[in-house]
Design a protein around this motif. Structure first.
Motif, PDB file in Angstrom:
ATOM      1  N   ALA A 139       0.897  -1.021   0.070  1.00 45.81           N
ATOM      2  CA  ALA A 139       0.082   0.039   0.047  1.00 45.81           C
ATOM      3  C   ALA A 139       1.065   1.157  -0.149  1.00 45.81           C
ATOM      4  CB  ALA A 139      -0.808  -0.081   1.172  1.00 45.81           C
ATOM      5  N   ALA A 140       0.591   2.130  -1.092  1.00 42.61           N
ATOM      6  CA  ALA A 140       1.742   3.472  -0.975  1.00 42.61           C
ATOM      7  C   ALA A 140       0.812   4.625  -1.102  1.00 42.61           C
ATOM      8  CB  ALA A 140       2.612   3.229  -1.927  1.00 42.61           C
ATOM      9  N   GLY A 141       1.535   5.710  -0.801  1.00 41.49           N
ATOM     10  CA  GLY A 141       0.771   6.987  -0.989  1.00 41.49           C
ATOM     11  C   GLY A 141       1.092   7.439  -2.469  1.00 41.49           C
ATOM     12  N   PHE A 223       3.846   9.181   8.781  1.00 42.50           N
ATOM     13  CA  PHE A 223       3.591   9.618   7.131  1.00 42.50           C
ATOM     14  C   PHE A 223       4.499  10.716   6.975  1.00 42.50           C
ATOM     15  CE2 PHE A 223      -0.196   7.166   7.989  1.00 42.50           C
ATOM     16  CZ  PHE A 223      -0.419   6.065   7.006  1.00 42.50           C
ATOM     17  N   GLU A 224       4.551  11.283   5.818  1.00 48.05           N
ATOM     18  CA  GLU A 224       5.551  12.325   5.481  1.00 48.05           C
ATOM     19  C   GLU A 224       5.128  13.539   5.815  1.00 48.05           C
ATOM     20  OE1 GLU A 224       4.647   9.792   3.206  1.00 48.05           O
ATOM     21  OE2 GLU A 224       6.004   8.686   4.066  1.00 48.05           O
ATOM     22  N   VAL A 240       5.001   6.407  -2.475  1.00 49.21           N
ATOM     23  CA  VAL A 240       5.856   6.544  -1.213  1.00 49.21           C
ATOM     24  C   VAL A 240       5.218   5.267  -0.247  1.00 49.21           C
ATOM     25  CG1 VAL A 240       7.151   7.683   0.618  1.00 49.21           C
ATOM     26  CG2 VAL A 240       6.067   8.815  -1.384  1.00 49.21           C
ATOM     27  N   GLY A 241       5.920   4.355   0.300  1.00 50.15           N
ATOM     28  CA  GLY A 241       5.603   3.417   1.344  1.00 50.15           C
ATOM     29  C   GLY A 241       6.500   3.225   2.331  1.00 50.15           C
ATOM     30  N   MET A 242       6.464   2.102   2.953  1.00 47.02           N
ATOM     31  CA  MET A 242       7.244   1.732   4.187  1.00 47.02           C
ATOM     32  C   MET A 242       7.909   0.418   3.907  1.00 47.02           C
ATOM     33  SD  MET A 242       5.175   3.486   7.233  1.00 47.02           S
ATOM     34  CE  MET A 242       4.215   5.059   6.883  1.00 47.02           C
ATOM     35  N   THR A 265      -3.133   3.676  -1.926  1.00 47.21           N
ATOM     36  CA  THR A 265      -4.250   4.121  -0.855  1.00 47.21           C
ATOM     37  C   THR A 265      -4.739   5.249  -0.257  1.00 47.21           C
ATOM     38  OG1 THR A 265      -2.619   3.544   0.531  1.00 47.21           O
ATOM     39  CG2 THR A 265      -3.924   1.670  -0.155  1.00 47.21           C
ATOM     40  N   ASN A 266      -3.700   6.282  -0.715  1.00 52.35           N
ATOM     41  CA  ASN A 266      -4.012   7.855  -0.613  1.00 52.35           C
ATOM     42  C   ASN A 266      -3.044   8.558  -1.509  1.00 52.35           C
ATOM     43  OD1 ASN A 266      -2.109   6.404   1.458  1.00 52.35           O
ATOM     44  ND2 ASN A 266      -1.211   8.729   1.518  1.00 52.35           N
TER      45      ASN A 266
END
Ligand SMILES: O=P(O)(O)O[C@@H]1C[C@H](O)[C@@H](CO)O1
Ligand SMILES: Nc1nc2[nH]cnc2c(=O)[nH]1
Length: 312
Positions: A139-141, A223-224, A240-242, A265-266
């Protein structure tokens, strides 16, 4: 009241794992991993060819397996423990599109307190079990302004931000039985599978929802900031993810064929004048909404990969 346990503040909501699992600086030896593999081989009567890592909220991909055998991480010798909502914490073995497969229902993240080499331990286990093709999901932004919530980004490359600071899953003594000391990373994501994935996405009606882009992983768990996102955008990141980056490095090191995609996801919040904020519940919800299509997508693409014989 909170009590300090193994470096974690436990207030009844956070899961606390055994200290030796999280804190030990000892790398896994090849021989130790073989013990884990021997345990799994006794439980599962076939050798998986395909490995799938489920991102946040995407654990239901495991439901596509036929004749499945589920083994909780807590029962597997030397395995880390899942501590994040949306990451159930079990290995599921079974058949997907007729192919022997193992699914990680739950991955390990750096922010959970695990060093990167520990986060990636299951990839070496999969390799030793016989997995040649690894599908990694996350899942990533969405940082690319064209991306919308629910879109899928095929990862064509990554920026290893944590690696810039010297944090790499391959850091430490290198065991040549896994791979070389200095592995190349310029072809980390199999191009033929990305082409095929685009074709399959069109075939199943996802054509206008897919992109190809660059993923980056930060350590999390926050989150960033707006400034950080501005910097990542300048560097060329689209999502961007983790997670994922260190897994891809470990998989390439041991010569696996890798395909990865992000579920957006966002949309990353890149301006100050807004009340919008990303949150983990939303991330999981988007995964659930997309699960039906993603199951169809993953099984169809796997079927076609093996029909065409795509590998590195
Ligand atoms: O495991 P993934 O990378 O899919 O999970 C992402 C990153 C964080 O773990 C979480 C944030 O909501 O989702
Ligand atoms: N770092 C990071 N990880 C995510 N996972 C899901 N959405 C995001 C996000 O916006 N940033």
């Amino acid at each position: 009241m909170t009590t300090k346990t193994n470096g974690y503040q436990s207030n009844g909501t956070a899961k606390v794992t055994r200290s030796e699992e999280i804190d030990s600086g000892e790398r896994y030896t090849y021989e130790l991993l073989v013990e884990t593999v021997e345990y799994l081989k006794k439980k599962v009567p076939f050798a998986p060819q395909v490995g799938i890592i489920c991102g946040s909220g995407l654990g239901s991909l495991a439901e596509t397996l036929v004749n499945s055998i589920e083994i909780p991480y807590t029962e597997i010798p030397h395995f880390p423990r899942s501590t994040v909502k949306g990451h159930a914490g079990s290995l599921v073995f079974g058949y997907l599109s007729g192919l022997p497969t193992v699914v990680m229902k739950g991955r390990f993240h750096y922010y959970e307190g695990y060093p990167l080499w520990k986060c990636c331990m299951p990839i070496r286990i999969m390799k030793l079990l016989g997995v040649s093709h690894l599908f990694i999901t996350n899942a990533a932004g969405g940082l690319n302004p064209k991306y919308r919530v629910g879109d899928i980004m095929f990862v064509k490359d990554h920026i290893n931000i944590m690696g810039f600071a010297g944090n790499n899953p391959l850091q430490g003594p290198n065991d040549e039985r896994f791979g070389p000391r200095f592995p190349p990373m310029n072809q980390a994501y199999n191009r033929d599978i990305i082409k095929l994935a685009k074709k399959v996405a069109h075939e199943i009606g996802l054509g206008d929802k897919v992109h190809e882009g660059v993923y980056t992983c930060l350590g999390g768990p926050n989150f960033e900031t707006v400034a950080e996102l501005g910097m990542l955008k300048m560097l060329g990141a689209d999502a961007v993810g983790m997670s994922t980056v260190h897994e891809v490095i470990t998989a390439n090191h041991c010569d696996m064929t890798v395909f990865a995609f992000s579920l957006i996801t966002n949309e990353c919040v890149v301006q100050y004048e807004t009340t919008q904020e990303p949150n983990h519940e939303e991330v999981i919800d988007v995964g659930k909404k997309r699960e039906g299509l993603l199951k169809k997508f993953v099984s169809e693409i796997l079927r076609q990969i093996f029909e065409k014989g795509i590998h590195n």
